[in-house]
Design an enzyme around this catalytic site. Structure first.
Site, PDB file in Angstrom:
ATOM      1  N   SER A 150       0.823  -1.204   0.000  1.00  0.00           N
ATOM      2  CA  SER A 150       0.000   0.000   0.000  1.00  0.00           C
ATOM      3  C   SER A 150       0.869   1.271   0.000  1.00  0.00           C
ATOM      4  CB  SER A 150      -0.950  -0.068   1.202  1.00  0.00           C
ATOM      5  OG  SER A 150      -1.953   0.888   1.055  1.00  0.00           O
ATOM      6  N   ASP A 227     -10.187  -5.181  -3.172  1.00  0.00           N
ATOM      7  CA  ASP A 227      -9.444  -4.190  -2.377  1.00  0.00           C
ATOM      8  C   ASP A 227     -10.232  -2.882  -2.386  1.00  0.00           C
ATOM      9  OD1 ASP A 227      -7.618  -2.063  -1.731  1.00  0.00           O
ATOM     10  OD2 ASP A 227      -5.976  -3.470  -2.064  1.00  0.00           O
ATOM     11  N   HIS A 263      -7.694  -5.674   0.981  1.00  0.00           N
ATOM     12  CA  HIS A 263      -6.442  -4.920   1.105  1.00  0.00           C
ATOM     13  C   HIS A 263      -5.551  -5.405   2.262  1.00  0.00           C
ATOM     14  CE1 HIS A 263      -4.066  -1.359   0.176  1.00  0.00           C
ATOM     15  NE2 HIS A 263      -4.035  -1.007   1.450  1.00  0.00           N
TER      16      HIS A 263
HETATM   17  N1  LIG Z   1      -9.072   2.879   7.671  1.00  0.00           N
HETATM   18  C1  LIG Z   1      -8.167   1.836   8.007  1.00  0.00           C
HETATM   19  C2  LIG Z   1      -7.195   1.749   6.903  1.00  0.00           C
HETATM   20  C3  LIG Z   1      -5.801   1.454   7.234  1.00  0.00           C
HETATM   21  C4  LIG Z   1      -5.248   0.293   6.428  1.00  0.00           C
HETATM   22  O1  LIG Z   1      -5.948  -0.439   5.708  1.00  0.00           O
HETATM   23  N2  LIG Z   1      -3.957   0.125   6.576  1.00  0.00           N
HETATM   24  C5  LIG Z   1      -3.315  -0.968   5.921  1.00  0.00           C
HETATM   25  C6  LIG Z   1      -2.205  -0.426   5.066  1.00  0.00           C
HETATM   26  S1  LIG Z   1      -2.847   0.808   3.954  1.00  0.00           S
HETATM   27  C7  LIG Z   1      -2.729  -1.906   6.953  1.00  0.00           C
HETATM   28  O2  LIG Z   1      -1.774  -2.602   6.695  1.00  0.00           O
HETATM   29  N3  LIG Z   1      -3.312  -1.906   8.163  1.00  0.00           N
HETATM   30  C8  LIG Z   1      -2.808  -2.639   9.276  1.00  0.00           C
HETATM   31  C9  LIG Z   1      -3.223  -4.059   9.376  1.00  0.00           C
HETATM   32  O3  LIG Z   1      -4.085  -4.524   8.609  1.00  0.00           O
HETATM   33  O4  LIG Z   1      -2.647  -4.755  10.235  1.00  0.00           O
HETATM   34  C10 LIG Z   1      -7.674   2.083   9.430  1.00  0.00           C
HETATM   35  O5  LIG Z   1      -8.044   3.107   9.992  1.00  0.00           O
HETATM   36  O6  LIG Z   1      -6.964   1.255  10.016  1.00  0.00           O
END
Ligand SMILES: N[C@@H](CCC(=O)N[C@@H](CS)C(=O)NCC(=O)O)C(=O)O
Length: 285
Positions: A150, A227, A263
């Site tokens: 991402s 995604d 995603h």
């Molecule tokens: N809106 C979400 C989006 C954040 C998101 O999807 N982050 C991704 C990278 S863009 C991620 O890796 N999140 C951490 C995880 O899933 O452990 C949030 O507030 O956490």
């Protein structure tokens, strides 16, 4: 250079470690994860893969959720997982929004107040942490690859495009490829570098790739069809189109749209083995 050990856990015969250090570049303490495969030592050095994480992540997300240690052990690759931004810098509202400030460095060097004193993540990743890893761990110095998820996919591409030839292979999971046109990422980016179009484009890989003039580079990309960021934020098609226009066709993209995946880390962990196979083949040639 003071490296403080935060944790060390045996995993697939090797060790998943976390270190903390003071970063002169970022003017704050930073943590990073590093996986050392079984048997690595000063006399048995390994290639290294940098993994840049996405918005909201620390070094913990990938080391606890991606399940990469099995493949890092199998292919004998050291894996470095930096945090995604400076933290605890006493910048007003630094933790307020998930897409501006902490966890949202965009891997750029900030020029705007109040972020510019700390948010120099591009230099941190490509110079300070890079040298720290090469100097302190048993890494084969010219076997370096990079990957990211991402916002971290964007970061990995920035590194590869701005340091032509440094990385032997580049792979991306659901990368943000055109951040100045992403409604989710643009706010964080303009906070850091301002609103001038020319400057925004200097940190946008879809614009950078058009002028790439380094060695030939093949980029492996996986993304899920479900995604939630695919169509409005990742903009992978824009990058692919721009890469196809790059001089002498030096950039080749291999994009796999995977049916039904979203995603998150269930998606990343599903395709992580393929990425290790890919990096291993490039790093051993
Ligand atoms: N809106 C979400 C989006 C954040 C998101 O999807 N982050 C991704 C990278 S863009 C991620 O890796 N999140 C951490 C995880 O899933 O452990 C949030 O507030 O956490």
């Amino acid at each position: 250079m003071d490296l403080k050990s935060v944790s060390s856990s045996k995993s697939f015969g090797g060790y998943q470690k976390v270190y903390e250090h003071f970063s002169p570049t970022l003017q704050c303490n930073m943590k990073f994860g590093i996986y050392l495969p079984p048997g690595v030592s000063e006399t048995e050095k390994c290639p290294v893969l940098f993994y840049l994480s996405g918005l909201t992540c620390t070094e913990q997300n990938v080391i606890t959720k991606a399940g990469f240690q099995k493949f890092a052990a199998q292919y004998k690759i050291i894996v470095v997982a930096p945090d995604t931004s400076p933290r605890n810098c006493n910048i007003p509202n630094e933790d307020e929004k998930w897409n501006v400030g902490s966890g949202a460095s965009m891997y750029v060097n900030a020029t705007e107040e109040p972020w510019n004193k700390h948010y120099q993540m591009f230099t941190y990743i490509t110079e300070e942490l890079h040298q720290l890893v090469l100097n302190n761990f048993p890494v084969i110095q010219d076997k370096i690859s990079i990957t990211g998820h991402s916002m971290g996919g964007h970061g990995a591409l920035l590194c590869a495009l701005k340091y032509p030839g440094r990385y032997k292979s580049v792979s991306l999971f659901a990368p943000a490829c055109n951040i100045s046109n992403s409604p989710t990422l643009i706010g964080g980016l303009t906070a850091l570098v301002g609103e001038e179009k020319d400057i925004l484009q200097k940190w946008d890989t879809t614009f950078l790739v058009k002028n790439y003039d380094g060695p030939e580079m093949e980029i492996l990309i996986h993304v899920g069809s479900d995604d939630e960021f695919l169509t409005k934020d990742l903009l992978i098609d824009n990058f692919v189109k721009a890469a196809n226009e790059c001089k002498d066709n030096k950039i080749k993209t291999k994009v796999f749209l995977e049916d039904g995946y979203d995603h998150g880390y269930y998606f990343v962990s599903t395709f992580i083995e393929e990425h290790f196979k890919y990096h291993s083949s490039k790093l051993s040639s």
